[in-house]
Write a protein that holds these residues in place. Structure first.
Motif, PDB file in Angstrom:
ATOM      1  N   PRO A  79      -6.215  16.909  -0.460  1.00 29.91           N
ATOM      2  CA  PRO A  79      -5.848  18.204  -1.033  1.00 29.91           C
ATOM      3  C   PRO A  79      -6.837  18.666  -2.106  1.00 29.91           C
ATOM      4  O   PRO A  79      -7.340  17.859  -2.895  1.00 29.91           O
ATOM      5  CB  PRO A  79      -4.464  17.945  -1.638  1.00 29.91           C
ATOM      6  N   ARG A  80      -7.082  19.969  -2.089  1.00 33.37           N
ATOM      7  CA  ARG A  80      -7.966  20.562  -3.094  1.00 33.37           C
ATOM      8  C   ARG A  80      -7.342  21.870  -3.563  1.00 33.37           C
ATOM      9  O   ARG A  80      -6.900  22.685  -2.756  1.00 33.37           O
ATOM     10  CB  ARG A  80      -9.357  20.811  -2.508  1.00 33.37           C
ATOM     11  N   LEU A  81      -7.309  22.074  -4.860  1.00 31.47           N
ATOM     12  CA  LEU A  81      -6.648  23.242  -5.434  1.00 31.47           C
ATOM     13  C   LEU A  81      -7.477  24.505  -5.199  1.00 31.47           C
ATOM     14  O   LEU A  81      -8.670  24.545  -5.513  1.00 31.47           O
ATOM     15  CB  LEU A  81      -6.435  23.038  -6.936  1.00 31.47           C
ATOM     16  N   ILE A  82      -6.832  25.520  -4.639  1.00 31.45           N
ATOM     17  CA  ILE A  82      -7.449  26.836  -4.514  1.00 31.45           C
ATOM     18  C   ILE A  82      -7.087  27.693  -5.715  1.00 31.45           C
ATOM     19  O   ILE A  82      -7.938  28.294  -6.367  1.00 31.45           O
ATOM     20  CB  ILE A  82      -6.969  27.561  -3.240  1.00 31.45           C
ATOM     21  N   ALA A  83      -5.784  27.763  -6.008  1.00 30.28           N
ATOM     22  CA  ALA A  83      -5.301  28.609  -7.090  1.00 30.28           C
ATOM     23  C   ALA A  83      -3.968  28.080  -7.574  1.00 30.28           C
ATOM     24  O   ALA A  83      -3.178  27.532  -6.801  1.00 30.28           O
ATOM     25  CB  ALA A  83      -5.147  30.054  -6.617  1.00 30.28           C
ATOM     26  N   VAL A  84      -3.733  28.261  -8.864  1.00 36.41           N
ATOM     27  CA  VAL A  84      -2.428  27.944  -9.434  1.00 36.41           C
ATOM     28  C   VAL A  84      -2.075  29.045 -10.416  1.00 36.41           C
ATOM     29  O   VAL A  84      -2.928  29.532 -11.164  1.00 36.41           O
ATOM     30  CB  VAL A  84      -2.413  26.562 -10.123  1.00 36.41           C
ATOM     31  N   ASN A  85      -0.840  29.477 -10.378  1.00 43.81           N
ATOM     32  CA  ASN A  85      -0.365  30.601 -11.173  1.00 43.81           C
ATOM     33  C   ASN A  85       0.224  30.058 -12.478  1.00 43.81           C
ATOM     34  O   ASN A  85       1.425  29.810 -12.579  1.00 43.81           O
ATOM     35  CB  ASN A  85       0.682  31.373 -10.363  1.00 43.81           C
ATOM     36  N   HIS A  86      -0.632  29.894 -13.466  1.00 37.86           N
ATOM     37  CA  HIS A  86      -0.194  29.286 -14.726  1.00 37.86           C
ATOM     38  C   HIS A  86       0.835  30.159 -15.454  1.00 37.86           C
ATOM     39  O   HIS A  86       1.769  29.629 -16.076  1.00 37.86           O
ATOM     40  CB  HIS A  86      -1.395  29.024 -15.630  1.00 37.86           C
ATOM     41  N   ALA A  87       0.675  31.489 -15.357  1.00 38.81           N
ATOM     42  CA  ALA A  87       1.634  32.377 -16.019  1.00 38.81           C
ATOM     43  C   ALA A  87       3.022  32.225 -15.409  1.00 38.81           C
ATOM     44  O   ALA A  87       4.031  32.187 -16.132  1.00 38.81           O
ATOM     45  CB  ALA A  87       1.157  33.825 -15.924  1.00 38.81           C
TER      46      ALA A  87
ATOM     47  N   LEU B 210       3.075  30.350  -6.482  1.00 35.79           N
ATOM     48  CA  LEU B 210       2.845  29.421  -7.580  1.00 35.79           C
ATOM     49  C   LEU B 210       1.528  28.669  -7.410  1.00 35.79           C
ATOM     50  O   LEU B 210       0.823  28.409  -8.388  1.00 35.79           O
ATOM     51  CB  LEU B 210       4.011  28.437  -7.702  1.00 35.79           C
ATOM     52  N   ALA B 211       1.181  28.322  -6.166  1.00 34.12           N
ATOM     53  CA  ALA B 211      -0.053  27.571  -5.947  1.00 34.12           C
ATOM     54  C   ALA B 211      -0.453  27.637  -4.488  1.00 34.12           C
ATOM     55  O   ALA B 211       0.368  27.921  -3.600  1.00 34.12           O
ATOM     56  CB  ALA B 211       0.109  26.112  -6.378  1.00 34.12           C
ATOM     57  N   ALA B 212      -1.734  27.354  -4.251  1.00 33.54           N
ATOM     58  CA  ALA B 212      -2.259  27.200  -2.891  1.00 33.54           C
ATOM     59  C   ALA B 212      -3.295  26.085  -2.928  1.00 33.54           C
ATOM     60  O   ALA B 212      -4.113  26.014  -3.847  1.00 33.54           O
ATOM     61  CB  ALA B 212      -2.885  28.490  -2.385  1.00 33.54           C
ATOM     62  N   VAL B 213      -3.228  25.211  -1.924  1.00 36.75           N
ATOM     63  CA  VAL B 213      -4.187  24.112  -1.824  1.00 36.75           C
ATOM     64  C   VAL B 213      -4.673  24.006  -0.374  1.00 36.75           C
ATOM     65  O   VAL B 213      -3.953  24.344   0.558  1.00 36.75           O
ATOM     66  CB  VAL B 213      -3.582  22.752  -2.249  1.00 36.75           C
ATOM     67  N   THR B 214      -5.900  23.556  -0.221  1.00 38.82           N
ATOM     68  CA  THR B 214      -6.356  23.160   1.109  1.00 38.82           C
ATOM     69  C   THR B 214      -5.980  21.698   1.314  1.00 38.82           C
ATOM     70  O   THR B 214      -5.791  20.952   0.346  1.00 38.82           O
ATOM     71  CB  THR B 214      -7.869  23.338   1.259  1.00 38.82           C
ATOM     72  N   THR B 215      -5.872  21.294   2.572  1.00 39.71           N
ATOM     73  CA  THR B 215      -5.369  19.956   2.871  1.00 39.71           C
ATOM     74  C   THR B 215      -6.452  18.959   3.268  1.00 39.71           C
ATOM     75  O   THR B 215      -6.176  17.763   3.351  1.00 39.71           O
ATOM     76  CB  THR B 215      -4.353  20.024   4.026  1.00 39.71           C
ATOM     77  N   GLY B 216      -7.656  19.466   3.552  1.00 36.83           N
ATOM     78  CA  GLY B 216      -8.697  18.578   4.072  1.00 36.83           C
ATOM     79  C   GLY B 216      -8.489  18.242   5.534  1.00 36.83           C
ATOM     80  O   GLY B 216      -9.158  17.350   6.074  1.00 36.83           O
ATOM     81  N   GLU B 217      -7.575  18.958   6.183  1.00 37.64           N
ATOM     82  CA  GLU B 217      -7.265  18.732   7.595  1.00 37.64           C
ATOM     83  C   GLU B 217      -7.436  20.032   8.372  1.00 37.64           C
ATOM     84  O   GLU B 217      -7.464  21.121   7.789  1.00 37.64           O
ATOM     85  CB  GLU B 217      -5.835  18.205   7.748  1.00 37.64           C
ATOM     86  N   ILE B 218      -7.538  19.918   9.670  1.00 42.13           N
ATOM     87  CA  ILE B 218      -7.699  21.065  10.551  1.00 42.13           C
ATOM     88  C   ILE B 218      -6.389  21.332  11.274  1.00 42.13           C
ATOM     89  O   ILE B 218      -5.689  20.401  11.682  1.00 42.13           O
ATOM     90  CB  ILE B 218      -8.821  20.803  11.580  1.00 42.13           C
ATOM     91  N   VAL B 219      -6.047  22.605  11.398  1.00 34.34           N
ATOM     92  CA  VAL B 219      -4.920  22.997  12.241  1.00 34.34           C
ATOM     93  C   VAL B 219      -5.471  23.797  13.414  1.00 34.34           C
ATOM     94  O   VAL B 219      -6.465  24.524  13.277  1.00 34.34           O
ATOM     95  CB  VAL B 219      -3.861  23.812  11.472  1.00 34.34           C
TER      96      VAL B 219
END
Length: 480
Positions: free
Chosen positions: A30-38, A151-160
């Motif tokens: 997993p790698r963080l794309i965005a997180v909504n801190h507010a 709240l957040a979006a992450v990539t998984t390091g996997e392919i769909v």
């Protein structure tokens, strides 16, 4: 810093047949794309400083303390066809948090693996639909529309695998709840009156504590949905998949699949690639809301001891949607035209403008924004035939002359009702295409441009521009 979520998982305390307990599937990298801190702060959530740790949480690899993960079951009408069992086929509800002000919110991971409700799906999400939901749900919040949040979006390091191989991702959705019309339909179809009563009581307590029984709940939902659809219409928004499993009891917009905002105004506009007959076209949204709410009424009917009296009461409530929507829609249109008072003929004035816009392929957002400026005549530039607007402008100015507000106050109010920027389809697609190539700069710029959509900002003028001929998006697609 250790993550802290103020969990209080009340839905998990309902009978077991409401859900299946299941942890989210783990992902490779997993790698963080965005997180909504507010938003996290609004919810009372404390997150680690390290992006890698945050990614572990919002990928489902590391469950925060107090989570009680489950997949909810529901049914629904999809494009009018009955599906007796749907449910969270690629989502896991981690639980609910109690915000510092006492408000309750669901925290849900989408794209978190197969569940008993996945049918033939893989339970995963591709990066494109995750970013689309992140962008549009947060834009809707900034526009002031009741909506689920990102709240957040992450990539998984996997392919769909979809039509082609795509990067996988997980989206973290926040909602007042995920209770849908389809949730009630599921238990009504099984004649499970006990579960139906429990769900009704739970929904009233959670969302409408002043409501008196099933009829009171229905009435409150009708009112909330009438306001919501009017707000959609006022922004040129087309949901695209208004199935009964995509209509919440809370009155929030949910499930941003094949949704879109109109560029050129036309009431018959459809973007969804799966809406072959225009069932969910822009202008059809109020009547589809009525159809969906009638399904809710039907599901609630077993809770009424006197069936005939219940049918009469519920029918009257459903028939009342039209007046409620019309009142809400008239209010939206008056605000967009800068009318603080009500006068006979206001509705005709507004609808005549829309007819002129439709006949002249006028950009919906930019026409109303131009009317909100110091030179309303600049709205003529949005029309194929600029002179077609002149008689209407004269009528509008006559009506404005009867208003008590000063022009400067009217302009400020109009600019608060008519956004300068919306999530233009071509901009959303541009951000997604770049992200699939691991470039998130366009996504970040778009999010920044949409954060304050009513503020005039010359530096962001490009985001207010309609698409060129080569940039037009004519079809949007379901995220599954």
């Amino acid at each position: 810093m250790t993550a802290q979520f103020p969990f209080d998982c009340s839905y998990a305390r309902l009978p077991e047949r409401f859900f299946t307990r299941q942890a989210p599937a783990t992902v490779a990298a997993p790698r963080l794309i965005a997180v909504n801190h507010a938003l996290a702060a609004r919810l009372g959530i404390t997150l680690p400083d390290d992006a890698a740790e945050i990614a572990q949480i919002f990928s489902g690899n590391a469950l925060p303390h107090g989570a009680d993960p489950l997949a909810q079951v529901y049914a629904g009408h999809q494009f009018g066809g009955w599906s007796p069992q749907l449910g969270d086929g690629r989502a896991i509800l981690l639980g609910e948090v109690l915000a510092p002000d006492g408000a309750r919110f669901d925290i849900q991971l989408k794209g978190s693996g197969r569940t008993p409700y996945s049918r033939m799906g893989d339970g995963r999400a591709a990066l494109g639909p995750v970013l689309r939901e992140y962008i549009i749900s947060e834009a809707m919040a900034a526009l002031g529309v009741p909506t689920t949040r990102a709240l957040a979006a992450v990539t998984t390091g996997e392919i769909v695998l979809r039509e082609r191989a795509l990067p996988g991702a997980v989206f973290t959705r926040v909602a007042a709840s995920h209770i849908r019309i389809g949730t009630f339909q599921y238990f009504a179809a099984r004649r499970d009156t006990e579960a139906l009563a429990a769900l009704c009581d739970y929904t009233i307590a959670r969302h409408y504590p002043a409501a008196d029984g099933p009829l009171g709940l229905l009435d409150a939902v009708i009112a909330a949905q009438a306001r919501l659809i009017a707000q959609w219409m006022g922004l040129g928004f087309i949901h695209g998949v208004m199935n009964t499993d995509n209509m919440t009891l809370s009155g929030e917009t949910i499930d941003y699949g094949p949704c879109a905002f109109m560029d050129e105004y036309h009431p018959d506009t459809v973007f969804s690639s799966i809406d072959q007959f225009g069932r969910y076209a822009y202008a059809n949204q109020p009547q589809i809301a009525v159809w969906n709410l009638a399904q809710l009424a039907t599901a609630l009917l077993p809770l009424i001891p006197d069936r005939e009296a219940g049918i009469d009461s519920f029918t009257a409530a459903i028939n009342g949607f039209s007046d409620r929507f019309d009142a809400a829609w008239d209010g939206v249109l008056r605000a967009k035209l800068g009318l603080a008072t009500q006068a006979e003929g206001d509705g005709v004035l507004a609808r005549d403008l829309l007819a002129i816009m439709a006949a002249n392929s006028a950009d919906f957002t930019n026409t109303f924004r131009a009317l909100s400026g110091p030179d309303p005549r600049s709205a003529r530039d949005q029309l194929i035939d600029p002179t077609a607007l002149d008689p209407w402008l004269a009528r509008w100015h006559e009506r404005l002359a009867t208003e008590p507000r000063a022009a400067v106050d009217r302009i400020a109010a109009m600019q608060g009702a008519n956004p300068a920027r919306i999530p233009r389809n071509h901009r959303v697609e541009e951000a997604i295409a770049a992200a699939i190539s691991d470039d998130f700069a366009a996504f970040e710029r778009l999010m920044a441009a949409l954060a304050m959509p009513y503020d005039e900002d010359p530096a962001l003028a490009a985001y207010a521009q309609p698409p060129s001929e080569g940039e037009r998006v004519t079809a949007t697609f379901c995220g599954t």
